[in-house]
Design an enzyme around this catalytic site. Structure first.
Site, PDB file in Angstrom:
ATOM      1  N   LYS A 172       7.637  11.904   6.116  1.00 35.92           N
ATOM      2  CA  LYS A 172       6.662  11.146   5.326  1.00 35.92           C
ATOM      3  C   LYS A 172       6.989  11.208   3.842  1.00 35.92           C
ATOM      4  CE  LYS A 172       3.438  13.114   7.784  1.00 35.92           C
ATOM      5  NZ  LYS A 172       2.185  13.696   8.257  1.00 35.92           N
ATOM      6  N   ARG A 224      12.525  17.287  17.785  1.00 37.26           N
ATOM      7  CA  ARG A 224      12.044  16.117  17.046  1.00 37.26           C
ATOM      8  C   ARG A 224      12.848  14.891  17.440  1.00 37.26           C
ATOM      9  NH1 ARG A 224       9.138  17.559  12.382  1.00 37.26           N
ATOM     10  NH2 ARG A 224       9.328  15.537  11.378  1.00 37.26           N
ATOM     11  N   GLU A 231      -1.277  15.316  10.070  1.00 34.83           N
ATOM     12  CA  GLU A 231      -1.831  15.566   8.746  1.00 34.83           C
ATOM     13  C   GLU A 231      -2.039  14.207   8.085  1.00 34.83           C
ATOM     14  OE1 GLU A 231       0.521  17.988   6.110  1.00 34.83           O
ATOM     15  OE2 GLU A 231      -1.039  17.926   4.574  1.00 34.83           O
TER      16      GLU A 231
HETATM   17  P1  ATP Z   1       6.695  14.561   8.565  1.00 35.38           P
HETATM   18  O1  ATP Z   1       7.908  15.398   8.371  1.00 35.38           O
HETATM   19  O2  ATP Z   1       7.019  13.156   8.885  1.00 35.38           O
HETATM   20  O3  ATP Z   1       5.709  14.698   7.453  1.00 35.38           O
HETATM   21  P2  ATP Z   1       5.052  16.265  10.104  1.00 35.38           P
HETATM   22  O4  ATP Z   1       5.469  17.051  11.261  1.00 35.38           O
HETATM   23  O5  ATP Z   1       4.820  17.018   8.839  1.00 35.38           O
HETATM   24  O6  ATP Z   1       6.056  15.084   9.903  1.00 35.38           O
HETATM   25  P3  ATP Z   1       2.417  15.822  11.011  1.00 35.38           P
HETATM   26  O7  ATP Z   1       1.430  14.833  10.577  1.00 35.38           O
HETATM   27  O8  ATP Z   1       2.149  17.258  10.753  1.00 35.38           O
HETATM   28  O9  ATP Z   1       3.789  15.397  10.373  1.00 35.38           O
HETATM   29  O10 ATP Z   1       2.800  15.598  12.539  1.00 35.38           O
HETATM   30  C1  ATP Z   1       1.869  15.490  13.572  1.00 35.38           C
HETATM   31  C2  ATP Z   1       2.569  15.808  14.855  1.00 35.38           C
HETATM   32  O11 ATP Z   1       3.659  14.919  15.058  1.00 35.38           O
HETATM   33  C3  ATP Z   1       3.128  17.210  14.855  1.00 35.38           C
HETATM   34  O12 ATP Z   1       2.780  17.826  16.073  1.00 35.38           O
HETATM   35  C4  ATP Z   1       4.613  17.007  14.741  1.00 35.38           C
HETATM   36  O13 ATP Z   1       5.310  18.016  15.407  1.00 35.38           O
HETATM   37  C5  ATP Z   1       4.816  15.648  15.388  1.00 35.38           C
HETATM   38  N1  ATP Z   1       5.997  14.984  14.845  1.00 35.38           N
HETATM   39  C6  ATP Z   1       6.228  14.653  13.556  1.00 35.38           C
HETATM   40  N2  ATP Z   1       7.447  14.110  13.418  1.00 35.38           N
HETATM   41  C7  ATP Z   1       8.006  14.080  14.650  1.00 35.38           C
HETATM   42  C8  ATP Z   1       9.264  13.650  15.167  1.00 35.38           C
HETATM   43  N3  ATP Z   1      10.207  13.119  14.376  1.00 35.38           N
HETATM   44  N4  ATP Z   1       9.494  13.780  16.494  1.00 35.38           N
HETATM   45  C9  ATP Z   1       8.545  14.301  17.294  1.00 35.38           C
HETATM   46  N5  ATP Z   1       7.356  14.728  16.881  1.00 35.38           N
HETATM   47  C10 ATP Z   1       7.076  14.639  15.565  1.00 35.38           C
HETATM   48 MG    MG Z   2       3.281  18.530   8.882  1.00 36.30          MG
END
Ligand code: ATP
Ligand code: MG
Length: 559
Positions: free
Chosen positions: A270, A260, A34
């Site tokens: 984020k 994760r 995102e």
């Molecule tokens: P955040 O909590 O940092 O905002 P998010 O999952 O909301 O993370 P996205 O931009 O939606 O952020 O993530 C893109 C991809 O990265 C998704 O498929 C998510 O599952 C993966 N991802 C995000 N954080 C991690 C992590 N700590 N370990 C492994 N994969 C991750």
């Molecule tokens: Mg997300």
């Protein structure tokens, strides 16, 4: 370069079985960020897993921005994310894709569900909707709008889309089962009214699909075969499958979840990274203390080191916390073979070599790396006036040779790649501080052992005073004082290390460092791995960032 062998993982085993059974011919995965922030170390793992699976199976990995929420998303983030994925060294299949490219298709599919009697326009406000949803232990309640006829729903949906209804007054919801033990299946929201311009579609849309409604269908449109995500989406899988089963989608993606990546002493949400910036705790997304890819890049960590680290991690079905020292191991391992050796004195103390001619400059030729020959030999000027580090000198003649392998008054030490010298006496200012050491060289000791009876205590680094380049050095400590800053009752910002940045001015670098370029890596002898600060401009003078020390001094200094 990498000697890390990727352990096979359960997703790879599933893919292999799918290929063997003929269920899948070309493997398609995707990385779906995102664009509401910069990528962090957790994303790096997800990227390595998704691109890695595609690569290992001769398939492709798509880069798709999940831009369904215009509130927090922007073009700046899109650009930064593209740059980071490229920097990691991955190439996605085809063009960069966007969820917003599919808004029209998603809207048409919403209409399809309405026509089939599987979605309805609901007028419950957000709070009531939440109440009606029920809890983990109690079922939910049907919305009073649930049985609205399809043609009425279609008209209202159209009004919603055209901006004729105010925000918060209506939602489009799926009609599934308010008694389902899985809360995700209790008539979830598919569309919300949001009169907010989108960074790509502008004001074209007044409604935006929920992440849940968009995600699986986007995968289906792109022919994603293995939709890999993190564990928190496991409970959403039945909902994604419900959409796929109830819509005329062109393909059937299958979702698999893995744990994760969490690293101690770091936060990786984020939202929290943004809080660090907004609170002024760090300079920005690319602050060298941030666990973002841009921060780590500026810090001097290479893409290869990060990939080696990610590849060393299990792809597991549980969440875990990885010790930051595992990352640091791969950073040092990578820089050791990449970093040109150089000398820089952080806390300069002048040494005058009384038996070396004032007019003389001896040019010493020094290897760029102790074992790798492709590093250029460099020239080091040696002169009567030098700098050594304050911490490398002591007047305490009782210090044992074993404990203090540096310069002691009346004793010998070797200057790296140069002469053995002896400290003869010191000069002080009126406050009593040492301002200068008077010393003498032992002639003929460049590259040669000193004569019998003379034994250097150790080897220290130095620079010629006349040739030294003034520079600033930025050294970083961990951003948090607690390994798990999010675990306690206090907010995570409570555990920020107030001493995470150390600015050292007046450092003296050997002359070759005046030509240092962004992207190069140096080992400052006996100090650590350093790189030029990519943010600093030439007029502001030379600024070096410490990527990491030579060995782990953290535990030592804290105990
Ligand atoms: P955040 O909590 O940092 O905002 P998010 O999952 O909301 O993370 P996205 O931009 O939606 O952020 O993530 C893109 C991809 O990265 C998704 O498929 C998510 O599952 C993966 N991802 C995000 N954080 C991690 C992590 N700590 N370990 C492994 N994969 C991750
Ligand atoms: Mg997300």
């Amino acid at each position: 370069m990498s000697n890390v062998t990727k352990p096979s993982n359960f997703i790879q085993q599933i893919i292999a079985a799918d290929i063997d059974a003929g269920r899948v011919s070309t493997v398609v995965t995707r990385f779906p960020p995102e664009p509401n922030g910069y990528l962090h170390i957790g994303h790096a793992k997800s990227i390595c897993v998704n691109f890695g699976l595609a690569e290992a199976n001769g398939g492709q990995c798509n880069l798709r921005f999940d831009d369904t929420n215009p509130d927090t998303e922007s073009d700046e983030f899109v650009k930064a994310i593209i740059q980071d994925v490229k920097w990691l060294g991955f190439q996605w299949g085809g063009e960069v894709r966007f969820a917003s490219d599919y808004f029209a298709q998603l809207y048409a599919w919403a209409g399809h569900l309405v026509e089939q009697g599987k979605a309805f326009v609901c007028e419950l406000d957000a709070e009531t909707l939440r109440e009606y949803r029920g809890t983990l232990t109690a079922g939910g309640k049907n919305s009073p709008y649930r049985d609205r006829p399809a043609n009425e729903n279609l008209v209202l949906l159209e009004h919603m889309k055209n901006g004729e209804i105010d925000e918060g007054l209506m939602t489009l919801r799926a009609k599934i089962d308010m008694q389902s033990p899985n809360i995700n299946l209790r008539d979830p929201v598919l569309y919300r009214i949001k009169k907010q311009a989108h960074h790509r579609t502008g004001t074209q849309w007044n409604i935006y699909p929920s992440y849940d409604f968009a995600h699986g269908q986007e995968d289906a449109i792109e022919g994603v075969t293995h939709s890999v995500c993190t564990l928190e989406f496991a409970a959403n899988r039945p909902l994604y499958n419900w959409f796929i089963d109830n819509l005329p989608v062109p393909s059937t993606p299958r979702q698999y979840e893995f744990g994760r990546l969490n690293v101690n002493y770091m936060v990786t949400s984020k939202r929290k990274l943004r809080a660090l910036i907004e609170g002024g705790w760090v300079e920005g997304w690319d602050d060298p203390r941030m666990p973002t890819l841009s921060g780590m890049r500026r810090r001097g960590i290479t893409a290869q080191a990060l990939r080696n680290f990610c590849d060393s991690l299990a792809v597991a079905k549980t969440d875990g916390v990885v010790d930051v020292s595992q990352l640091e191991y791969f950073v040092r391992d990578d820089l050791n073979v990449r970093a040109q050796r150089a000398m820089c004195v952080l806390k300069p103390l002048k040494v005058i070599l009384t038996n070396f001619a004032d007019s003389e400059t001896e040019i010493l030729s020094v290897a760029g790396h102790p074992s790798l020959e492709h590093f250029k030999t460099r020239e080091l000027p040696f002169t009567r006036e030098l700098y050594i580090d304050r911490d490398d000198f002591s007047e305490d003649t009782t210090l044992s040779r074993k404990k203090f392998k540096r310069l002691v008054l009346g004793d010998y030490v070797r200057l790296r790649s140069a002469y053995v010298i002896r400290a003869d006496h010191v000069k002080r200012n009126t406050a009593g501080d040492i301002t200068e050491i008077r010393a003498s060289i032992v002639p003929g000791t460049v590259g040669e052992d000193p004569p019998h009876g003379i034994k250097a205590r150790g080897v220290i680094h130095w620079v010629s005073a006349a040739h030294a380049r003034d520079c600033r050095v930025l050294r970083y400590d961990r951003l948090f004082t607690e390994p798990l800053p999010e675990a306690g009752v206090e907010p995570f910002t409570h555990h920020i290390n107030p001493q995470s940045l150390e600015v050292i001015d007046g450092c003296k670098a050997e002359p070759s460092l005046g030509q240092a370029q962004v992207g190069e890596h140096y080992q400052f002898e006996r100090e650590g791995y350093y790189c030029l600060d990519s943010r600093a401009n030439k007029e502001g003078g030379l600024i070096f960032i410490c990527t990491i020390g030579l060995r782990d001094t953290w535990q030592k200094s804290k105990t």
